[in-house]
Design a protein around this motif. Structure first.
Motif: not given
Length: 132
Positions: A92-110
């Motif tokens: 990552i070079i910029s930003g913090e992860p967040e779900v931008m397409e909630p209809e496609k993705h149930g979540g994210w994590g490290w």
């Protein structure tokens, strides 16, 4: 009649602690499984450009690709298609992860590589095999 092979791409994004960024898929192929962010390559778009674009769309982050990690294949994992996808190493070079397409993705994590979710997509399994 044979079906064409689809082209996708993804990125294995590691943080400073060596944890891997995964997203949970809600749609086929491999709905419910955790996998690498990425997506379908559009005609005329370079795979590297697709990876950067898709990850910005999915997670709101800008990435730098640092190399080609492996080539992944997903054959009829719920959508009746055969996907071939380059998987890039990235950071990552910029930003913090967040779900931008909630209809496609149930979540994210490290995730620590020694403590990954039980259900993983085939591209992440291919990436793990390529890591040795």
């Amino acid at each position: 009649m044979t079906k064409p092979v689809e082209a996708g791409c993804g990125a294995a994004i590691l943080d400073a602690q060596g944890r891997l960024l995964l997203i949970q898929r809600l749609k086929q192929p491999e709905a419910g499984a955790w996998g690498l962010p990425g997506g379908k390559i559009d005609f005329g778009e370079r795979a590297e450009d697709t990876a950067r674009r898709e990850i910005l769309e999915e997670l709101g982050i800008e990435i730098e690709l640092t190399g080609l990690a492996c080539i992944a294949e997903t054959i009829d994992a719920g959508d009746g298609r055969h996907w071939v996808a380059p998987v890039y190493s990235a950071r990552i070079i910029s930003g913090e992860p967040e779900v931008m397409e909630p209809e496609k993705h149930g979540g994210w994590g490290w995730f620590d590589l020694a403590d990954l979710p039980d259900r993983l997509t085939s591209p992440i399994k291919d990436w793990l095999r390529a890591q040795g």
